[in-house]
Design a protein around this motif. Sequence first.
Motif, PDB file in Angstrom:
ATOM      1  N   CYS A 179       0.818  -1.222   0.000  1.00 32.91           N
ATOM      2  CA  CYS A 179       0.000   0.000   0.000  1.00 32.91           C
ATOM      3  C   CYS A 179       0.846   1.263   0.000  1.00 32.91           C
ATOM      4  O   CYS A 179       0.319   2.364  -0.192  1.00 32.91           O
ATOM      5  CB  CYS A 179      -0.907   0.026   1.229  1.00 32.91           C
ATOM      6  N   ILE A 180       2.145   1.114   0.246  1.00 32.42           N
ATOM      7  CA  ILE A 180       2.994   2.273   0.492  1.00 32.42           C
ATOM      8  C   ILE A 180       3.619   2.801  -0.799  1.00 32.42           C
ATOM      9  O   ILE A 180       4.222   2.056  -1.563  1.00 32.42           O
ATOM     10  CB  ILE A 180       4.100   1.913   1.497  1.00 32.42           C
ATOM     11  N   ASP A 181       3.476   4.102  -1.011  1.00 31.27           N
ATOM     12  CA  ASP A 181       4.124   4.742  -2.162  1.00 31.27           C
ATOM     13  C   ASP A 181       5.560   5.130  -1.850  1.00 31.27           C
ATOM     14  O   ASP A 181       6.437   5.013  -2.703  1.00 31.27           O
ATOM     15  CB  ASP A 181       3.330   5.994  -2.570  1.00 31.27           C
ATOM     16  N   ILE A 182       5.788   5.611  -0.621  1.00 31.10           N
ATOM     17  CA  ILE A 182       7.140   6.005  -0.207  1.00 31.10           C
ATOM     18  C   ILE A 182       7.355   5.538   1.227  1.00 31.10           C
ATOM     19  O   ILE A 182       6.544   5.839   2.109  1.00 31.10           O
ATOM     20  CB  ILE A 182       7.334   7.534  -0.273  1.00 31.10           C
ATOM     21  N   ILE A 183       8.467   4.843   1.467  1.00 29.94           N
ATOM     22  CA  ILE A 183       8.842   4.454   2.828  1.00 29.94           C
ATOM     23  C   ILE A 183      10.187   5.100   3.146  1.00 29.94           C
ATOM     24  O   ILE A 183      11.062   5.193   2.278  1.00 29.94           O
ATOM     25  CB  ILE A 183       8.888   2.923   2.988  1.00 29.94           C
ATOM     26  N   THR A 184      10.341   5.577   4.387  1.00 37.54           N
ATOM     27  CA  THR A 184      11.500   6.414   4.715  1.00 37.54           C
ATOM     28  C   THR A 184      12.244   5.902   5.958  1.00 37.54           C
ATOM     29  O   THR A 184      12.338   6.607   6.971  1.00 37.54           O
ATOM     30  CB  THR A 184      11.047   7.866   4.963  1.00 37.54           C
ATOM     31  N   PRO A 185      12.797   4.701   5.912  1.00 41.12           N
ATOM     32  CA  PRO A 185      13.514   4.196   7.087  1.00 41.12           C
ATOM     33  C   PRO A 185      14.862   4.882   7.288  1.00 41.12           C
ATOM     34  O   PRO A 185      15.504   5.310   6.322  1.00 41.12           O
ATOM     35  CB  PRO A 185      13.717   2.716   6.743  1.00 41.12           C
ATOM     36  N   ASN A 186      15.289   4.969   8.557  1.00 44.08           N
ATOM     37  CA  ASN A 186      16.679   5.321   8.799  1.00 44.08           C
ATOM     38  C   ASN A 186      17.502   4.040   8.682  1.00 44.08           C
ATOM     39  O   ASN A 186      16.973   2.982   8.333  1.00 44.08           O
ATOM     40  CB  ASN A 186      16.858   6.013  10.163  1.00 44.08           C
ATOM     41  N   LYS A 187      18.796   4.102   8.960  1.00 46.75           N
ATOM     42  CA  LYS A 187      19.632   2.929   8.687  1.00 46.75           C
ATOM     43  C   LYS A 187      19.250   1.731   9.560  1.00 46.75           C
ATOM     44  O   LYS A 187      19.265   0.588   9.092  1.00 46.75           O
ATOM     45  CB  LYS A 187      21.116   3.259   8.813  1.00 46.75           C
ATOM     46  N   LYS A 188      18.877   1.978  10.818  1.00 41.34           N
ATOM     47  CA  LYS A 188      18.479   0.873  11.695  1.00 41.34           C
ATOM     48  C   LYS A 188      17.176   0.238  11.219  1.00 41.34           C
ATOM     49  O   LYS A 188      17.017  -0.991  11.225  1.00 41.34           O
ATOM     50  CB  LYS A 188      18.338   1.368  13.135  1.00 41.34           C
ATOM     51  N   LYS A 209      17.246  -1.320  -2.293  1.00 38.97           N
ATOM     52  CA  LYS A 209      16.783  -2.182  -3.387  1.00 38.97           C
ATOM     53  C   LYS A 209      16.011  -3.383  -2.852  1.00 38.97           C
ATOM     54  O   LYS A 209      15.018  -3.813  -3.453  1.00 38.97           O
ATOM     55  CB  LYS A 209      17.977  -2.641  -4.236  1.00 38.97           C
ATOM     56  N   ALA A 210      16.463  -3.920  -1.728  1.00 36.91           N
ATOM     57  CA  ALA A 210      15.774  -5.064  -1.138  1.00 36.91           C
ATOM     58  C   ALA A 210      14.372  -4.678  -0.676  1.00 36.91           C
ATOM     59  O   ALA A 210      13.405  -5.419  -0.892  1.00 36.91           O
ATOM     60  CB  ALA A 210      16.586  -5.609   0.034  1.00 36.91           C
ATOM     61  N   ILE A 211      14.240  -3.506  -0.064  1.00 40.76           N
ATOM     62  CA  ILE A 211      12.923  -3.040   0.401  1.00 40.76           C
ATOM     63  C   ILE A 211      12.024  -2.735  -0.793  1.00 40.76           C
ATOM     64  O   ILE A 211      10.832  -3.054  -0.783  1.00 40.76           O
ATOM     65  CB  ILE A 211      13.084  -1.813   1.318  1.00 40.76           C
ATOM     66  N   TYR A 212      12.611  -2.142  -1.827  1.00 37.94           N
ATOM     67  CA  TYR A 212      11.858  -1.897  -3.057  1.00 37.94           C
ATOM     68  C   TYR A 212      11.319  -3.216  -3.622  1.00 37.94           C
ATOM     69  O   TYR A 212      10.177  -3.292  -4.089  1.00 37.94           O
ATOM     70  CB  TYR A 212      12.763  -1.201  -4.073  1.00 37.94           C
ATOM     71  N   GLY A 213      12.112  -4.242  -3.548  1.00 38.25           N
ATOM     72  CA  GLY A 213      11.713  -5.553  -4.049  1.00 38.25           C
ATOM     73  C   GLY A 213      10.584  -6.188  -3.259  1.00 38.25           C
ATOM     74  O   GLY A 213       9.975  -7.168  -3.712  1.00 38.25           O
ATOM     75  N   MET A 214      10.291  -5.647  -2.079  1.00 36.86           N
ATOM     76  CA  MET A 214       9.187  -6.171  -1.262  1.00 36.86           C
ATOM     77  C   MET A 214       7.832  -5.607  -1.676  1.00 36.86           C
ATOM     78  O   MET A 214       6.807  -5.976  -1.105  1.00 36.86           O
ATOM     79  CB  MET A 214       9.450  -5.854   0.214  1.00 36.86           C
ATOM     80  N   GLN A 232      14.104   4.652  -6.627  1.00 29.60           N
ATOM     81  CA  GLN A 232      12.891   5.064  -7.340  1.00 29.60           C
ATOM     82  C   GLN A 232      12.757   4.236  -8.615  1.00 29.60           C
ATOM     83  O   GLN A 232      13.592   4.324  -9.502  1.00 29.60           O
ATOM     84  CB  GLN A 232      12.951   6.554  -7.685  1.00 29.60           C
ATOM     85  N   GLU A 233      11.725   3.404  -8.638  1.00 31.92           N
ATOM     86  CA  GLU A 233      11.495   2.510  -9.778  1.00 31.92           C
ATOM     87  C   GLU A 233      12.748   1.682 -10.074  1.00 31.92           C
ATOM     88  O   GLU A 233      13.112   1.457 -11.227  1.00 31.92           O
ATOM     89  CB  GLU A 233      11.058   3.320 -11.000  1.00 31.92           C
TER      90      GLU A 233
END
Length: 313
Positions: A179-188, A209-214, A232-233
């Motif tokens: 459902c998420i268009d943009i996710i903004t994690p810090n390094k942890k 890239k791994a999170i994008y792949g999810m 991005q994409e």
Amino acid sequence: MDIKKIVVVGSTNMDMVVKTSHIPVPGETVLGGSFFMNPGGKGANQAVTVARLGGDVHFISKVGNDVFGKQSSQLFEEEGINTFYVLSDDELPSGVALITVDEAGENSIVVASGANGNLYPDDLKDALSIIAGAGFLLMQLEIPMDTVRFVADYAASKGVSVILNPAPANTLSPGLLNCIDIITPNKKEAEMLSGIKVTNIESAKKAAKAIYGMGVKNVVVTMGPLGAVICQEGKILVIPAQKVEAVDTTAAGDVFNGALAVALSEGKTFPEAVQFASMAAAISVTRMGAQSSIPYRNEFIAVSSKIEGSINE
């Protein structure tokens, strides 16, 4: 300019801050330092950031029926935030955060969620029309996960762009990630989501890239003084950090997210929005406190003109 409405759903806390030489280890008592209270909470910080930077913001939250809750609601109204859906809880007190800040500006935080933990999907039924009419929905994880999933799913079904700041770090379901268009994690947080240890820009690129792949459409891994990594994409970009002398990093991530939403609501491209957000966060870490550190738009323009950065592949 057609500015899209931003709805922030999240927490409100009162921050109790001690500035001291170093963050104590378990069993250690540190004497000295200064104490002050400052309105905070990730959701509230992000809503205030949006308002101060010129965004059109509605805030959905729950506070206690106590002095902290009343004070927070009054401050939101003074900031120009629509507070119709800031609810009062008669059962639990307002959320409180206990924050220690060391000489390098790093912090350690413990949160007593209070009324934030009572913000459930049923509380949002009357606010669904506001969410459906927004351009962007911004959330964090200081409210129940069931509420986060419910709101994200509803907003996505209405074509609203969902921005999730996955803080504090938590496990996210595949359904929520989609459902998420943009996710903004810090390094942890990026490390927890991706399973990849994040220590530098190269490892942050792999994690993004791994999170994008999810299933997340866009990823920003914030790396503090190292900058921010965008996926991005599937394409990786790096936004270098602005060089400033940090005094207190409390709320820097919240400022980043609020500023990101504002920039996107004004039609900036994703990399431009990340750069804008990075500048706002850089200003915030030069000041003490949470909401007391958040810049206003006129101030942001004056200060950011002295800060330089570029975008690299």
